[in-house]
Write an enzyme that holds these catalytic residues in place. Structure first.
Site, mmCIF file in Angstrom:
data_model
loop_
_atom_site.group_PDB
_atom_site.id
_atom_site.type_symbol
_atom_site.label_atom_id
_atom_site.label_comp_id
_atom_site.label_asym_id
_atom_site.label_seq_id
_atom_site.Cartn_x
_atom_site.Cartn_y
_atom_site.Cartn_z
ATOM 1 C CE LYS A 47 -2.749 -2.730 3.139
ATOM 2 N NZ LYS A 47 -2.963 -2.968 4.580
ATOM 3 N N GLY A 48 2.148 1.049 0.185
ATOM 4 C CA GLY A 48 3.050 2.183 0.354
ATOM 5 C C GLY A 48 3.126 3.130 -0.829
ATOM 6 C CD GLU A 103 7.944 -1.203 -3.874
ATOM 7 O OE1 GLU A 103 7.330 -0.446 -3.090
ATOM 8 O OE2 GLU A 103 8.184 -2.381 -3.604
ATOM 9 C CG ASP A 104 6.758 2.087 -0.338
ATOM 10 O OD1 ASP A 104 7.365 1.198 -0.958
ATOM 11 O OD2 ASP A 104 6.144 1.878 0.725
ATOM 12 C CG ASP A 107 15.108 -2.505 3.308
ATOM 13 O OD1 ASP A 107 16.104 -3.230 3.353
ATOM 14 O OD2 ASP A 107 14.666 -1.909 4.296
ATOM 15 C CE LYS A 135 15.250 1.968 4.981
ATOM 16 N NZ LYS A 135 14.645 1.013 5.928
ATOM 17 C CG PHE A 156 11.370 1.350 10.636
ATOM 18 C CD1 PHE A 156 11.290 0.354 9.661
ATOM 19 C CD2 PHE A 156 10.199 1.836 11.176
ATOM 20 C CE1 PHE A 156 10.069 -0.152 9.250
ATOM 21 C CE2 PHE A 156 8.970 1.333 10.783
ATOM 22 C CZ PHE A 156 8.905 0.338 9.814
ATOM 23 C CG ASP A 163 3.462 0.001 7.179
ATOM 24 O OD1 ASP A 163 4.309 -0.140 6.270
ATOM 25 O OD2 ASP A 163 3.072 -0.926 7.899
ATOM 26 N NE ARG A 169 0.043 1.358 4.839
ATOM 27 C CZ ARG A 169 1.032 0.537 4.512
ATOM 28 N NH1 ARG A 169 2.072 0.971 3.840
ATOM 29 N NH2 ARG A 169 0.983 -0.740 4.857
#
Ligand code: IMP
Ligand code: MG
Length: 193
Positions: A47-48, A103-104, A107, A135, A156, A163, A169
């Site tokens: 959902k990001g 994408e948000d 990682d 990242k 983080f 989230d 969010r």
């Protein structure tokens, strides 16, 4: 002045900086696909992706469709699972189409690796990747990002789609989460079970 959420230690990227960057990214994507014959398909990773995707698509002047996938790669709180699972697949027929995954944050790259392979198997003509945040230092799989907004440090992060336990969010900025406060919340949660 923007009020910082109590679980945020520091605001890393404010709304204005993010919006300016998204316009730059959209311009690059506009010129990359300007001669495309068929509309591209934006594949938002739920959902990001939601805040980024909405702001980004409003700045696109090329023809595009919008589709979504939902991949579970986090177990609730702040730990990644190494084997992401596809929970919701695309609705459009992507065979022979130009896809842009939105994408948000990337990682380890595990989720995108899985998503990209899956879309390849479905017969996509081309697959490009755009992410708001990268990242880079955390990457464990070989995955090429075509466009990114910001390279971010290994903290983080929450807000602007990201989230903590499905919350935060909706913050209009990207912040570094206050892990000491989150640790207290997690402890209280355990104790009340
Ligand atoms: P990857 O599979 O390790 O690349 O993780 C990708 C997904 O993990 C992203 O799409 C996010 O949903 C989530 N994620 C990665 N880092 C963070 C973070 O700092 N805060 C919140 N979610 C994150
Ligand atoms: Mg995501």
């Amino acid at each position: 002045m923007l009020k910082k959420h109590e679980l945020v230690e520091k605001i890393l990227l404010n709304t204005k900086i993010i919006n300016t960057k998204i316009i730059e990214l959209a311009n690059e994507v506009n010129s990359y696909y300007k001669d495309n014959k068929e509309p591209i398909i934006l594949i938002g990773i739920l959902k990001g992706c939601l805040p980024f995707l909405s702001q980004f698509m409003l700045n696109l002047n090329i023809d595009c469709l919008v589709d979504f996938m939902y991949v579970e790669s986090y177990l609730g709180q702040t730990k990644a699972v190494s084997k992401p699972k596809i929970k919701v697949d695309v609705i459009n027929d992507v065979r022979g189409r130009d896809l842009l995954i939105v994408e948000d944050i990337i990682d380890s790259g595990n989720s995108l690796f899985k998503i990209r392979n899956h879309l390849q198997e479905l017969g996509a003509k081309s697959i490009k990747i755009i992410t708001l945040l990268d990242k880079k230092s955390k990457r464990v799989v070989d995955i090429e990002v075509d466009w990114y907004g910001f390279e971010v440090p290994d903290h983080f992060l929450v807000g602007y789609g990201l989230d903590y336990d499905e919350k935060l969010r909706n913050l209009p900025y990207v912040g570094i989460a206050d892990l000491s406060k989150i640790a207290i919340l997690e402890k209280n949660k355990k104790n009340s079970k």
